[in-house]
Design a protein around this motif. Structure first.
Motif, PDB file in Angstrom:
ATOM      1  N   ILE A 311      68.083  39.023 132.571  1.00 55.40           N
ATOM      2  CA  ILE A 311      68.995  39.343 131.468  1.00 55.40           C
ATOM      3  C   ILE A 311      68.431  38.832 130.146  1.00 55.40           C
ATOM      4  CG2 ILE A 311      71.280  38.893 130.512  1.00 55.40           C
ATOM      5  CD1 ILE A 311      72.337  38.852 133.394  1.00 55.40           C
ATOM      6  N   VAL A 312      67.903  37.602 130.154  1.00 54.03           N
ATOM      7  CA  VAL A 312      67.323  37.014 128.933  1.00 54.03           C
ATOM      8  C   VAL A 312      66.125  37.827 128.472  1.00 54.03           C
ATOM      9  CG1 VAL A 312      66.141  35.006 127.975  1.00 54.03           C
ATOM     10  CG2 VAL A 312      68.162  34.690 129.404  1.00 54.03           C
ATOM     11  N   PHE A 313      65.220  38.152 129.398  1.00 49.87           N
ATOM     12  CA  PHE A 313      64.009  38.891 129.029  1.00 49.87           C
ATOM     13  C   PHE A 313      64.329  40.333 128.632  1.00 49.87           C
ATOM     14  CE2 PHE A 313      61.458  35.709 131.573  1.00 49.87           C
ATOM     15  CZ  PHE A 313      60.768  35.233 130.465  1.00 49.87           C
ATOM     16  N   THR A 314      65.408  40.902 129.158  1.00 52.20           N
ATOM     17  CA  THR A 314      65.802  42.253 128.743  1.00 52.20           C
ATOM     18  C   THR A 314      66.175  42.270 127.268  1.00 52.20           C
ATOM     19  OG1 THR A 314      66.606  42.795 130.969  1.00 52.20           O
ATOM     20  CG2 THR A 314      67.394  44.158 129.151  1.00 52.20           C
ATOM     21  N   TYR A 315      66.949  41.284 126.848  1.00 50.46           N
ATOM     22  CA  TYR A 315      67.297  41.179 125.424  1.00 50.46           C
ATOM     23  C   TYR A 315      66.049  40.929 124.579  1.00 50.46           C
ATOM     24  CZ  TYR A 315      72.390  41.334 125.628  1.00 50.46           C
ATOM     25  OH  TYR A 315      73.685  41.761 125.765  1.00 50.46           O
ATOM     26  N   PHE A 316      65.167  40.047 125.080  1.00 57.01           N
ATOM     27  CA  PHE A 316      63.956  39.715 124.329  1.00 57.01           C
ATOM     28  C   PHE A 316      63.058  40.937 124.164  1.00 57.01           C
ATOM     29  CE2 PHE A 316      59.409  38.588 124.750  1.00 57.01           C
ATOM     30  CZ  PHE A 316      59.228  37.926 123.549  1.00 57.01           C
ATOM     31  N   TYR A 317      62.798  41.647 125.263  1.00 59.63           N
ATOM     32  CA  TYR A 317      61.872  42.775 125.199  1.00 59.63           C
ATOM     33  C   TYR A 317      62.476  43.945 124.436  1.00 59.63           C
ATOM     34  CZ  TYR A 317      57.753  45.332 126.680  1.00 59.63           C
ATOM     35  OH  TYR A 317      56.564  46.023 126.676  1.00 59.63           O
ATOM     36  N   THR A 318      63.795  44.119 124.524  1.00 63.41           N
ATOM     37  CA  THR A 318      64.450  45.168 123.738  1.00 63.41           C
ATOM     38  C   THR A 318      64.341  44.873 122.251  1.00 63.41           C
ATOM     39  OG1 THR A 318      66.024  45.604 125.541  1.00 63.41           O
ATOM     40  CG2 THR A 318      66.623  46.379 123.341  1.00 63.41           C
ATOM     41  N   ALA A 319      64.480  43.573 121.905  1.00 64.87           N
ATOM     42  CA  ALA A 319      64.402  43.179 120.497  1.00 64.87           C
ATOM     43  C   ALA A 319      63.027  43.437 119.902  1.00 64.87           C
ATOM     44  CB  ALA A 319      64.765  41.702 120.350  1.00 64.87           C
ATOM     45  N   ILE A 320      61.959  43.281 120.721  1.00 64.76           N
ATOM     46  CA  ILE A 320      60.610  43.471 120.184  1.00 64.76           C
ATOM     47  C   ILE A 320      60.135  44.921 120.288  1.00 64.76           C
ATOM     48  CG2 ILE A 320      59.961  41.094 120.748  1.00 64.76           C
ATOM     49  CD1 ILE A 320      58.362  42.157 123.104  1.00 64.76           C
ATOM     50  N   SER A 321      60.806  45.731 121.119  1.00 63.43           N
ATOM     51  CA  SER A 321      60.364  47.121 121.286  1.00 63.43           C
ATOM     52  C   SER A 321      61.171  48.111 120.446  1.00 63.43           C
ATOM     53  CB  SER A 321      60.433  47.528 122.765  1.00 63.43           C
ATOM     54  OG  SER A 321      61.749  47.397 123.264  1.00 63.43           O
ATOM     55  N   VAL A 322      62.399  47.752 120.072  1.00 65.34           N
ATOM     56  CA  VAL A 322      63.240  48.627 119.248  1.00 65.34           C
ATOM     57  C   VAL A 322      63.559  47.889 117.958  1.00 65.34           C
ATOM     58  CG1 VAL A 322      65.358  49.954 119.107  1.00 65.34           C
ATOM     59  CG2 VAL A 322      64.247  49.647 121.327  1.00 65.34           C
ATOM     60  N   ASN A 323      63.122  48.448 116.828  1.00 60.23           N
ATOM     61  CA  ASN A 323      63.301  47.812 115.527  1.00 60.23           C
ATOM     62  C   ASN A 323      64.340  48.584 114.705  1.00 60.23           C
ATOM     63  OD1 ASN A 323      63.122  46.607 113.025  1.00 60.23           O
ATOM     64  ND2 ASN A 323      60.887  46.559 112.988  1.00 60.23           N
ATOM     65  N   PRO A 324      65.586  48.084 114.629  1.00 67.58           N
ATOM     66  CA  PRO A 324      66.625  48.800 113.865  1.00 67.58           C
ATOM     67  C   PRO A 324      66.279  48.970 112.387  1.00 67.58           C
ATOM     68  CG  PRO A 324      67.608  47.128 115.283  1.00 67.58           C
ATOM     69  CD  PRO A 324      66.125  46.900 115.308  1.00 67.58           C
ATOM     70  N   ASN A 325      65.583  47.975 111.803  1.00 71.19           N
ATOM     71  CA  ASN A 325      65.212  48.077 110.386  1.00 71.19           C
ATOM     72  C   ASN A 325      64.264  49.248 110.148  1.00 71.19           C
ATOM     73  OD1 ASN A 325      66.718  45.811 109.623  1.00 71.19           O
ATOM     74  ND2 ASN A 325      65.051  44.417 110.137  1.00 71.19           N
ATOM     75  N   GLN A 326      63.298  49.414 111.057  1.00 74.09           N
ATOM     76  CA  GLN A 326      62.341  50.512 110.901  1.00 74.09           C
ATOM     77  C   GLN A 326      63.032  51.866 111.094  1.00 74.09           C
ATOM     78  OE1 GLN A 326      58.962  50.248 113.483  1.00 74.09           O
ATOM     79  NE2 GLN A 326      58.109  52.213 112.834  1.00 74.09           N
ATOM     80  N   ILE A 327      63.949  51.935 112.063  1.00 74.23           N
ATOM     81  CA  ILE A 327      64.681  53.190 112.284  1.00 74.23           C
ATOM     82  C   ILE A 327      65.497  53.555 111.045  1.00 74.23           C
ATOM     83  CG2 ILE A 327      66.459  54.314 113.669  1.00 74.23           C
ATOM     84  CD1 ILE A 327      65.586  52.618 116.027  1.00 74.23           C
ATOM     85  N   ALA A 328      66.179  52.549 110.461  1.00 81.57           N
ATOM     86  CA  ALA A 328      66.992  52.792 109.263  1.00 81.57           C
ATOM     87  C   ALA A 328      66.122  53.218 108.084  1.00 81.57           C
ATOM     88  CB  ALA A 328      67.788  51.536 108.917  1.00 81.57           C
ATOM     89  N   ASP A 329      64.953  52.585 107.923  1.00 84.09           N
ATOM     90  CA  ASP A 329      64.053  52.951 106.821  1.00 84.09           C
ATOM     91  C   ASP A 329      63.515  54.364 106.994  1.00 84.09           C
ATOM     92  OD1 ASP A 329      64.437  50.488 105.678  1.00 84.09           O
ATOM     93  OD2 ASP A 329      62.611  49.599 106.507  1.00 84.09           O
ATOM     94  N   ASP A 330      63.150  54.724 108.222  1.00 85.72           N
ATOM     95  CA  ASP A 330      62.638  56.073 108.484  1.00 85.72           C
ATOM     96  C   ASP A 330      63.709  57.130 108.205  1.00 85.72           C
ATOM     97  OD1 ASP A 330      60.227  55.004 109.193  1.00 85.72           O
ATOM     98  OD2 ASP A 330      60.578  55.096 111.352  1.00 85.72           O
ATOM     99  N   LEU A 331      64.948  56.826 108.584  1.00 78.86           N
ATOM    100  CA  LEU A 331      66.040  57.766 108.313  1.00 78.86           C
ATOM    101  C   LEU A 331      66.248  57.939 106.811  1.00 78.86           C
ATOM    102  CD1 LEU A 331      68.809  56.826 110.925  1.00 78.86           C
ATOM    103  CD2 LEU A 331      67.484  58.942 110.816  1.00 78.86           C
ATOM    104  N   LYS A 332      66.190  56.837 106.077  1.00 81.29           N
ATOM    105  CA  LYS A 332      66.408  56.891 104.634  1.00 81.29           C
ATOM    106  C   LYS A 332      65.319  57.698 103.948  1.00 81.29           C
ATOM    107  CE  LYS A 332      67.515  53.819 100.755  1.00 81.29           C
ATOM    108  NZ  LYS A 332      67.651  52.398 100.326  1.00 81.29           N
ATOM    109  N   ARG A 333      64.072  57.527 104.383  1.00 81.79           N
ATOM    110  CA  ARG A 333      62.959  58.274 103.772  1.00 81.79           C
ATOM    111  C   ARG A 333      63.045  59.767 104.067  1.00 81.79           C
ATOM    112  NH1 ARG A 333      59.714  53.725 105.302  1.00 81.79           N
ATOM    113  NH2 ARG A 333      59.147  54.836 107.212  1.00 81.79           N
ATOM    114  N   SER A 334      63.560  60.119 105.245  1.00 78.23           N
ATOM    115  CA  SER A 334      63.619  61.532 105.627  1.00 78.23           C
ATOM    116  C   SER A 334      64.920  62.202 105.197  1.00 78.23           C
ATOM    117  CB  SER A 334      63.451  61.673 107.146  1.00 78.23           C
ATOM    118  OG  SER A 334      64.451  60.949 107.826  1.00 78.23           O
TER     119      SER A 334
END
Length: 438
Positions: A311-334
């Motif tokens: 459970i701990v490593f699932t949260y950790f690996y999800t945090a490093i593999s999915v970047n909400p800031n990058q998704i939000a920036d990409d949406l804003k640019r497009s």
């Protein structure tokens, strides 16, 4: 049945797809043949039969190559270890972060570093592998045997890497994953036959019930693998020259299990540290005996700690593999936005909140699947078959099969053939356009 036969005919009617499938089968046959070529200087008849613990899991992933002491004894596993190390470096080291953002050229450099790092890893692991072989099986033990065997195992791993890359380039599916999956599947017939023999005719109903439970678990893993939470995205009208594009509604798919099998691999590696440390310190002490008891896969303490780490490593690996800031920036640019949410920081926080909520059930489900092989073993399922009731083996198997089917279906749809399903798409694949942030 007729639809299935027609689908097979359609698959082999596409020349490129037919060639790729035949190439994949050829490379797989070469790999499986190498799994039975025993290392020089080792008597296979004197090898210890059976492997338990981490070695049993490793042997399952390698299709028996580990217990056979073959030239592919470590298979592709050192390359996987090197890939994990490079993935962590892309988070912690600025140089590798920069490479990751350079696109294709950066990815090629990271792959090259991964190949180079594989060599020292496989050399170290081959030395540990030789320590697991009983002395009676080695004809002429000594320095020359050790060095030459380590070189042969290293060459075997590098050859497996080459086969995996060839499957990716000239075959179907991801080559590295395909090699691991074939090793796992190769043990399944023997496990089923052994389970049926152990139950006999008198307990045939129990065996049938075990198969039903196994089928239900496979279905549950498919659901976990394919489950996504779709966030609606709206794109404003765009005018270019004399053309005008109407507003489009798309989706961002957030996977419930974005971490995949990595949390289980990380947690499993840590769970064997106490036993190894106790054995290295004083294997005959009472402390070592207590640790061996509590950290045995059949003990509830082991499974409780194992599930918590997953459970701990699932949260950790999800945090490093999915970047909400990058998704939000990409949406804003497009020019895209989530309805009712301001672009930028608010969108990032909105995505992060949803990701946190869906990760919990995904992490708990992953932990349950990981400990279920132990439950199956305690309920009377034989050890070889119990490994297929969950854990790394089943998740890898399901993931690779689904990915390969998706690729085959893509070829069929491009050539205007019906897909693998009546709806012309596999279950879990979205029916509407997807906004994917890259």
């Amino acid at each position: 049945m007729n639809k299935f036969i027609n689908t097979i005919k359609n698959i082999f009617a596409i020349e490129d797809l037919r060639t790729r499938i035949l190439n994949t089968l050829l490379f797989i046959a070469i790999y499986r043949l190498g799994c039975y070529v025993v290392l020089p200087g080792i008597d296979p008849n004197r090898l210890k039969q059976g492997t338990n613990g981490v070695f049993g899991i490793l042997d399952t992933l390698l299709g028996g190559a580990f217990s056979h002491a073959s030239i592919f004894a470590l298979g592709i596993m050192p390359y996987i270890s090197a890939s994990i190390v490079l993935q962590l470096l892309t988070i912690a080291v600025p140089y590798f972060q920069k490479l990751q953002k350079e696109g294709e050229s950066g990815r090629k450099k990271i792959n090259q570093y991964t190949r180079i790092l594989t060599i020292p890893i496989v050399m170290a692991q081959s030395a540990g592998f030789l320590a697991t072989i009983n002395a009676e099986a080695i004809a002429n033990p000594g320095t020359f045997f050790t060095i030459s065997t380590m070189l042969i195992i290293t060459a075997g791993t590098l050859f497996c890497m080459w086969l995996g890359e060839k499957i990716t380039d000239k075959g179907i599916g991801n080559g590295i994953s395909m090699i691991i999956m074939i090793g796992i599947v190769s043990r399944l017939p023997g496990a089923l036959i052994g389970e049926a023999a152990s139950k006999g005719i008198n307990k045939s109903l129990i065996f049938l019930l075990e198969m039903v439970v196994l089928f239900l678990i496979v279905m549950a893993v498919i659901v976990l693998t394919q489950a996504v939470r779709r966030i609606p995205v709206q794109y404003a009208k765009q005018v270019g020259g004399t053309t005008q594009l109407d507003a489009q509604r798309q989706f961002i798919p957030l996977k419930v299990n974005a971490a995949g099998v990595m949390p289980i691999i990380f947690a499993q590696s840590l769970m064997f540290v106490p036993n190894i440390a106790a054995q290295a310190w004083n294997k005959n002490s009472e402390l070592a005996a207590s640790i061996a008891t509590y950290f045995s896969p059949e003990n509830w303490v082991y499974n409780a700690v194992f599930a918590f780490l997953i459970i701990v490593f699932t949260y950790f690996y999800t945090a490093i593999s999915v970047n909400p800031n990058q998704i939000a920036d990409d949406l804003k640019r497009s020019g895209g936005f989530v309805p009712g949410v301001k672009p930028g920081r608010d969108t990032s926080e909105f995505i992060d909140e949803i990701l946190t909520r869906i990760t919990l059930p995904g992490a708990v489900a992953l932990a349950l699947i990981a400990v279920f092989p132990t439950v199956a073993l305690l309920l009377g399922v034989t050890r070889p078959l119990s490994l297929f009731y969950g854990g790394t083996s089943l998740i890898i198997m399901v993931g690779v099969v689904l990915d390969t089917l998706n690729q085959v279906e893509s070829y069929l749809l491009m050539r205007h053939y019906d897909g693998m399903m009546k709806s012309s798409k596999l279950r879990g694949r979205p029916s509407q356009p997807i906004a994917i942030a890259s």
